[in-house]
Design a protein around this motif. Sequence first.
Motif, mmCIF file in Angstrom:
data_model
loop_
_atom_site.group_PDB
_atom_site.id
_atom_site.type_symbol
_atom_site.label_atom_id
_atom_site.label_comp_id
_atom_site.label_asym_id
_atom_site.label_seq_id
_atom_site.Cartn_x
_atom_site.Cartn_y
_atom_site.Cartn_z
ATOM 1 N N PHE A 93 7.099 -10.671 3.428
ATOM 2 C CA PHE A 93 6.456 -11.605 2.503
ATOM 3 C C PHE A 93 7.524 -12.475 1.869
ATOM 4 O O PHE A 93 8.696 -12.094 1.775
ATOM 5 N N SER A 94 7.124 -13.668 1.442
ATOM 6 C CA SER A 94 8.071 -14.676 0.981
ATOM 7 C C SER A 94 8.206 -14.688 -0.530
ATOM 8 O O SER A 94 7.258 -14.403 -1.265
ATOM 9 N N LEU A 95 9.401 -15.043 -0.969
ATOM 10 C CA LEU A 95 9.674 -15.316 -2.377
ATOM 11 C C LEU A 95 9.591 -16.823 -2.593
ATOM 12 O O LEU A 95 10.177 -17.594 -1.832
ATOM 13 N N THR A 96 8.853 -17.239 -3.613
ATOM 14 C CA THR A 96 8.663 -18.661 -3.892
ATOM 15 C C THR A 96 9.029 -18.967 -5.338
ATOM 16 O O THR A 96 8.990 -18.083 -6.199
ATOM 17 N N PRO A 97 9.393 -20.220 -5.626
ATOM 18 C CA PRO A 97 9.991 -20.535 -6.933
ATOM 19 C C PRO A 97 9.110 -20.272 -8.142
ATOM 20 O O PRO A 97 9.622 -20.004 -9.233
ATOM 21 N N GLU A 98 7.791 -20.357 -7.977
ATOM 22 C CA GLU A 98 6.909 -20.207 -9.139
ATOM 23 C C GLU A 98 6.653 -18.763 -9.541
ATOM 24 O O GLU A 98 6.078 -18.496 -10.606
ATOM 25 N N GLN A 99 7.083 -17.811 -8.725
ATOM 26 C CA GLN A 99 6.858 -16.402 -9.040
ATOM 27 C C GLN A 99 7.802 -15.966 -10.165
ATOM 28 O O GLN A 99 9.011 -16.196 -10.108
ATOM 29 N N ARG A 100 7.246 -15.316 -11.199
ATOM 30 C CA ARG A 100 8.059 -14.912 -12.339
ATOM 31 C C ARG A 100 9.189 -13.967 -11.936
ATOM 32 O O ARG A 100 10.330 -14.139 -12.398
ATOM 33 N N PRO A 101 8.982 -12.961 -11.078
ATOM 34 C CA PRO A 101 10.118 -12.115 -10.667
ATOM 35 C C PRO A 101 11.238 -12.901 -9.990
ATOM 36 O O PRO A 101 12.415 -12.552 -10.140
ATOM 37 N N VAL A 102 10.873 -13.960 -9.271
ATOM 38 C CA VAL A 102 11.880 -14.785 -8.605
ATOM 39 C C VAL A 102 12.660 -15.599 -9.633
ATOM 40 O O VAL A 102 13.885 -15.766 -9.526
ATOM 41 N N GLN A 103 11.975 -16.093 -10.638
ATOM 42 C CA GLN A 103 12.648 -16.843 -11.701
ATOM 43 C C GLN A 103 13.645 -15.960 -12.444
ATOM 44 O O GLN A 103 14.756 -16.396 -12.785
ATOM 45 N N LEU A 104 13.271 -14.702 -12.691
ATOM 46 C CA LEU A 104 14.183 -13.773 -13.358
ATOM 47 C C LEU A 104 15.362 -13.421 -12.449
ATOM 48 O O LEU A 104 16.505 -13.278 -12.917
ATOM 49 N N TYR A 105 15.098 -13.281 -11.166
ATOM 50 C CA TYR A 105 16.169 -13.037 -10.182
ATOM 51 C C TYR A 105 17.179 -14.178 -10.216
ATOM 52 O O TYR A 105 18.401 -13.952 -10.283
ATOM 53 N N ARG A 106 16.694 -15.409 -10.197
ATOM 54 C CA ARG A 106 17.591 -16.565 -10.255
ATOM 55 C C ARG A 106 18.393 -16.561 -11.560
ATOM 56 O O ARG A 106 19.612 -16.786 -11.552
ATOM 57 N N ALA A 107 17.725 -16.292 -12.666
ATOM 58 C CA ALA A 107 18.417 -16.295 -13.959
ATOM 59 C C ALA A 107 19.520 -15.244 -13.998
ATOM 60 O O ALA A 107 20.625 -15.501 -14.496
ATOM 61 N N ALA A 135 6.542 -4.755 -13.751
ATOM 62 C CA ALA A 135 5.335 -5.402 -14.283
ATOM 63 C C ALA A 135 4.077 -4.620 -13.936
ATOM 64 O O ALA A 135 3.056 -4.736 -14.628
ATOM 65 N N GLU A 136 4.153 -3.807 -12.861
ATOM 66 C CA GLU A 136 3.023 -2.963 -12.471
ATOM 67 C C GLU A 136 3.038 -1.620 -13.198
ATOM 68 O O GLU A 136 2.203 -0.759 -12.932
ATOM 69 N N PRO A 195 13.936 -9.200 -7.435
ATOM 70 C CA PRO A 195 12.529 -9.602 -7.451
ATOM 71 C C PRO A 195 11.570 -8.411 -7.363
ATOM 72 O O PRO A 195 10.550 -8.362 -8.073
ATOM 73 N N LEU A 196 11.901 -7.430 -6.515
ATOM 74 C CA LEU A 196 11.088 -6.211 -6.447
ATOM 75 C C LEU A 196 11.155 -5.437 -7.755
ATOM 76 O O LEU A 196 10.145 -4.917 -8.234
ATOM 77 N N TYR A 197 12.332 -5.341 -8.335
ATOM 78 C CA TYR A 197 12.523 -4.625 -9.597
ATOM 79 C C TYR A 197 11.591 -5.181 -10.674
ATOM 80 O O TYR A 197 10.852 -4.427 -11.327
ATOM 81 N N SER A 218 0.831 -1.207 0.000
ATOM 82 C CA SER A 218 0.000 0.000 0.000
ATOM 83 C C SER A 218 0.862 1.251 0.000
ATOM 84 O O SER A 218 0.523 2.257 -0.628
ATOM 85 N N ALA A 219 1.983 1.183 0.695
ATOM 86 C CA ALA A 219 2.851 2.360 0.811
ATOM 87 C C ALA A 219 3.437 2.769 -0.533
ATOM 88 O O ALA A 219 3.629 3.959 -0.798
ATOM 89 N N ILE A 220 3.713 1.793 -1.407
ATOM 90 C CA ILE A 220 4.389 2.115 -2.668
ATOM 91 C C ILE A 220 3.454 2.083 -3.877
ATOM 92 O O ILE A 220 3.908 2.328 -5.002
ATOM 93 N N LYS A 221 2.174 1.841 -3.681
ATOM 94 C CA LYS A 221 1.278 1.621 -4.823
ATOM 95 C C LYS A 221 1.163 2.835 -5.729
ATOM 96 O O LYS A 221 0.896 2.696 -6.929
ATOM 97 N N ASP A 222 1.358 4.039 -5.202
ATOM 98 C CA ASP A 222 1.253 5.244 -6.030
ATOM 99 C C ASP A 222 2.608 5.747 -6.522
ATOM 100 O O ASP A 222 2.682 6.806 -7.146
ATOM 101 N N SER A 223 3.675 5.000 -6.246
ATOM 102 C CA SER A 223 4.997 5.394 -6.720
ATOM 103 C C SER A 223 5.051 5.282 -8.245
ATOM 104 O O SER A 223 4.409 4.414 -8.846
ATOM 105 N N ARG A 224 5.812 6.154 -8.865
ATOM 106 C CA ARG A 224 5.932 6.151 -10.320
ATOM 107 C C ARG A 224 7.380 5.959 -10.780
ATOM 108 O O ARG A 224 7.633 5.264 -11.744
ATOM 109 N N ARG A 225 8.315 6.597 -10.113
ATOM 110 C CA ARG A 225 9.725 6.497 -10.486
ATOM 111 C C ARG A 225 10.510 6.041 -9.251
ATOM 112 O O ARG A 225 10.739 6.826 -8.341
#
Length: 322
Positions: A209-223, A42-43, A35-37, A11-18
């Motif tokens: 909050f947790s990072l899990t293997p099926e999340q696309r940002p996590v897969q890109l982080y691993r790659a 994506a948002e 993963p956050l990046y 909620s704190a970052i939902k209106d962030s733009r840059r």
Amino acid sequence: MLTSLQPPFFSAIKDSRRVLIAGMGGGFDVFCGLPLYFALRAEGMEVTLGNLSFSSFSPLAPHPLAPALIEVTPEFRVSESEYFPEYYLSCWLQAQGETPHVFALRKTGVQPLLAAYRALVKHLSIDTIILIDGGTDALMRGDEADLGTPHEDAVSLCAVYQLAEERPELKTYMVSLGFGIDHFHGVSHWNVLEATAELARAGAYLGSFSLTPEQRPVQLYRAACEAVFQQMPRHVSIVNSSILSAIEGQYGDYHATDRTRGSELWINPLMAQYWCYELVPVARRLQYRQALMDTLTLSDVDKVIRRHRDSVNLRPRHTLPI
């Protein structure tokens, strides 16, 4: 979607733009923000990566944005033996079809780093800064039995704190990833949880909050990590290797890299959690913050920390009672 149970950080970052996601402790810390990046991009947010750099980059950029700030591009000519994870990250992002926006900030005292952050925020019209700590020692206030490796974290924290004081409209957060990793450097995670509880009482803890293997940002982080590790085989990140091991479900004394052989690790599911805080209250906990503000070099920073440790009664070491 159970939005009412989302961590307050979202909620704190939902209106962030840059948004600027910056590794605060140097080395591979910026990778902990990947993963956050990927999730924020994506948002639809504009997201830039920064990192306190351990590299000697001045010959590579003759026209820096500030004396302690350069943009890292794949066009740099870097020798294979050079330690430069920001460069290899920039190359990997370009290979994925992205326009890489990766900046390196020189290891300095607070004042030069503050000038670099001022220049970067102005250059990109940043409205939100998220400092990323690979590990949790950035939460140490100064009188714990052991601080881990506090120098770079403390300088980054103080520089962005001062920038937030100057620009009240700027949103600033600190996020850590890798609970348990700093045991390798002597940190008691009793103190980490103590700090989190104190910040929760102040309304500054924004959940985890947790990072899990099926999340696309996590897969890109691993790659990204695996690709850069191949480019820098002698400098594989212990922190990110441990986090990736935790994400895949490894536990206990598991070694993903030969760099940790001979030591005992505690890979655990909490390593795969982001812990989120408002930055200003975290900085205000730092007992030697005021003394750091005028520092120019890391030697100055080291003197401040040593003087502080000599002047206070260090609290006894506690271990987690579980």
